[in-house]
Design an enzyme around this catalytic site. Structure first.
Site, PDB file in Angstrom:
ATOM      1  N   CYS A 136       0.830  -1.184   0.191  1.00  0.00           N
ATOM      2  CA  CYS A 136       0.019   0.002   0.007  1.00  0.00           C
ATOM      3  C   CYS A 136       0.829   1.325   0.024  1.00  0.00           C
ATOM      4  O   CYS A 136       0.971   2.041   1.016  1.00  0.00           O
ATOM      5  CB  CYS A 136      -0.738   0.000   1.128  1.00  0.00           C
ATOM      6  N   ALA A 138       1.509   4.333  -1.951  1.00  0.00           N
ATOM      7  CA  ALA A 138       1.435   6.007  -2.052  1.00  0.00           C
ATOM      8  C   ALA A 138       1.202   6.610  -0.757  1.00  0.00           C
ATOM      9  O   ALA A 138       0.499   6.011  -0.015  1.00  0.00           O
ATOM     10  CB  ALA A 138       0.274   6.063  -3.005  1.00  0.00           C
ATOM     11  N   LYS A 142       7.753   5.940   2.256  1.00  0.00           N
ATOM     12  CA  LYS A 142       8.280   4.790   2.709  1.00  0.00           C
ATOM     13  C   LYS A 142       9.132   3.917   1.646  1.00  0.00           C
ATOM     14  O   LYS A 142      10.031   3.548   1.841  1.00  0.00           O
ATOM     15  CB  LYS A 142       7.282   3.996   3.475  1.00  0.00           C
ATOM     16  N   CYS A 257      -1.514   4.322  11.161  1.00  0.00           N
ATOM     17  CA  CYS A 257      -1.602   5.531  11.900  1.00  0.00           C
ATOM     18  C   CYS A 257      -2.736   5.935  12.674  1.00  0.00           C
ATOM     19  O   CYS A 257      -3.280   6.865  12.572  1.00  0.00           O
ATOM     20  CB  CYS A 257      -1.300   6.846  10.726  1.00  0.00           C
TER      21      CYS A 257
END
Length: 494
Positions: A136, A138, A142, A257
């Protein structure tokens, strides 16, 4: 139980965000965040942190500049950039700084990324030679960190489900000069088995984003406790697929997050239960960070004690956002799969175009041996690391960096291409002063100095500021320089 203490090297002071509240502690207490009172060690400090703005953070591009050199550039600009304990490549900037509107951001010397979002790449135990999947990916911060940890070589596949997000991802990779990444667009939960297995997989799962409230305070009144339950099935599907695609002995880093145990520990617990004996949670720590252990009891449910090996970053401990991470290692004794055949790439006319670039810019005949040039579209050539091997499936959106546009006359390097090889040109290069730099970034036409004009033939040129490449321009016979800085990047302009 994993808990590290925060260290402050001598002379380092973490700048604190301004005290002006974006949301009040009373609003936090009246929100769905109140259900975390039993998890937070200091509720008042947590609620106060949620109400403070978050200072921006950047990291230095290791292929172009050291963090010390970047700090010097920022200091000359009047920016008080502070080192970040535990993140050796990072700098915390004053709260009001807009990183993306600075020339050094345009030149790919740095990338803006929240401190806690920089942690997954540190915990993945990355090394050159590994085959890595970012499920994942976008917007790509990272991904770029992983790419550089691999030495900007080998094979990293960066996937996202949304085409629009892939465009932003590719833009960041091009600006930073990443050449070992293939981007793909598919549902990560249905990632094809024909792609083969990977040594490392990052699942930075879509989540309710509670940990980003300091950047997006407007999210607070829209928080819904039920969103964690709705997102859970997708998060489990993504992590389940990562387990399947992970090579024996390989590792998966699962992160979110958000604070919700339903999206964090409960997801990990269920995947562990589905694969008894196949996975183990790796104890993790981050020197320089206060990282609380994972939750082992929630809403009356007892969870496996090993979930204490997960890490929780709470905003009030380091004046950051919130984050969760778990490292899963796959049993090295389980069955391995053969390496899949890589995708076929068309490199039939690449040598001719590379020779043309050598001739114009004086790069040297062996300059391109570290790369592999190929044609993926009619527009021109892509450049990738010589040992990059993109899988045949899923079909790639792009492999490597689009670096040379050959469907125009005269052909011209892309801005990403110029940022990559421009520092090595020995001809057709022009160094700009600060005023010219800003006019170039605003896509204006400007006059060269007499010295610049005398030293450079007319035609396409590579422009730089203090040795740091900015992109491509044209020195016209009329004696002016035309900026070819891309309009979609013009938000960087000073």
């Amino acid at each position: 139980m994993t808990q590290t203490t925060e260290s402050h090297p001598q002379g380092v002071r973490l700048p604190r965000a301004k005290a002006t509240a974006l949301v009040t502690p009373e609003q936090v207490a009246a929100s769905p965040l109140a259900r975390y009172r039993t998890l937070v060690d200091d509720w008042d400090a947590f609620a106060a942190a949620i109400g403070r703005p978050l200072a921006p953070c950047i990291w230095a591009n290791p292929t172009r500049i050291s963090v010390a050199e970047l700090a010097e550039l920022l200091a000359e600009q009047g920016l008080d950039a502070q080192p970040v304990p535990g993140l050796p490549a990072a700098l915390r900037l004053p709260e009001e700084t807009k990183a993306g509107r600075n020339w050094w951001y345009c030149a790919g010397l740095a990338h803006a990324q929240e401190e806690v979002s920089q942690l997954p790449a540190m915990l993945m135990d990355l090394a050159p030679g590994q085959r890595v999947l970012d499920l994942c990916a976008a917007p790509g911060g990272k991904t770029a960190q992983i790419a550089f940890a691999l030495g900007n070589r080998g094979t990293l596949v960066a996937n996202d489900i949304a085409h629009a997000r892939i465009k932003a991802l590719q833009g960041n990779l091009d600006r930073l000069g990443v050449v070992n990444v293939t981007t793909t667009c598919c549902d990560g939960a249905n990632w094809p088995s024909a792609s083969g297995q990977f040594d490392r997989i990052l699942v930075d799962a879509p989540c309710s984003s509670e940990g980003t409230l300091r950047r997006t305070p407007s999210l607070l009144p829209r928080l819904d406790p039920d969103s964690a339950l709705r997102l859970g099935p997708r998060q489990r599907a993504l992590l389940r697929k990562a387990v399947q695609r992970c090579r024996p002995g390989g590792r998966i880093l699962y992160s979110t997050c958000t604070f919700a145990p339903e999206e964090n520990e409960l997801v990990v617990a269920d995947i562990l239960a589905e694969h008894p004996g196949l996975l183990r949670l790796v104890p993790a720590s981050i020197p320089g960070f206060i990282a609380m252990p994972g939750v082992t009891r929630w809403n009356g449910r007892e969870l496996p004690s090993e979930l204490a090996h997960c890490l929780r970053i709470w905003p009030h401990h380091r004046d950051t956002g919130g984050f969760f991470m778990a490292i899963l290692e796959k049993d090295p004794g389980c069955a391995d799969e053969p390496t899949p055949e890589p995708a076929g790439l068309d490199d039939t006319d690449a040598a001719e175009w590379l020779a043309g670039l050598d001739d114009k810019y004086g790069l040297g005949g062996d300059y391109w041996t570290r790369y592999r040039a190929n044609r993926q579209t009619r527009r021109g050539l892509h450049l990738m690391a010589v040992d990059h091997a993109p899988p045949a499936v899923p079909v790639a959106e792009s492999s490597g960096l689009f670096f040379h546009r050959t469907n125009v006359r005269p052909p011209k390097p892309s801005t990403g291409g110029a940022l990559l090889f421009g520092r090595d040109v020995t001809r057709f290069g022009v160094s700009l002063d600060a005023e010219q730099r800003d006019r170039y970034l605003r896509r204006e036409i400007f006059d060269p100095t007499p010295e610049q004009r005398a030293a450079t033939p007319t035609g396409q040129i590579i422009v730089d500021y203090r040795g740091h490449v900015l992109g491509v321009g044209v020195l016209h016979r009329s004696g002016v320089i035309e900026s070819l800085f891309p309009s979609r990047w013009s938000g960087c302009a000073a």
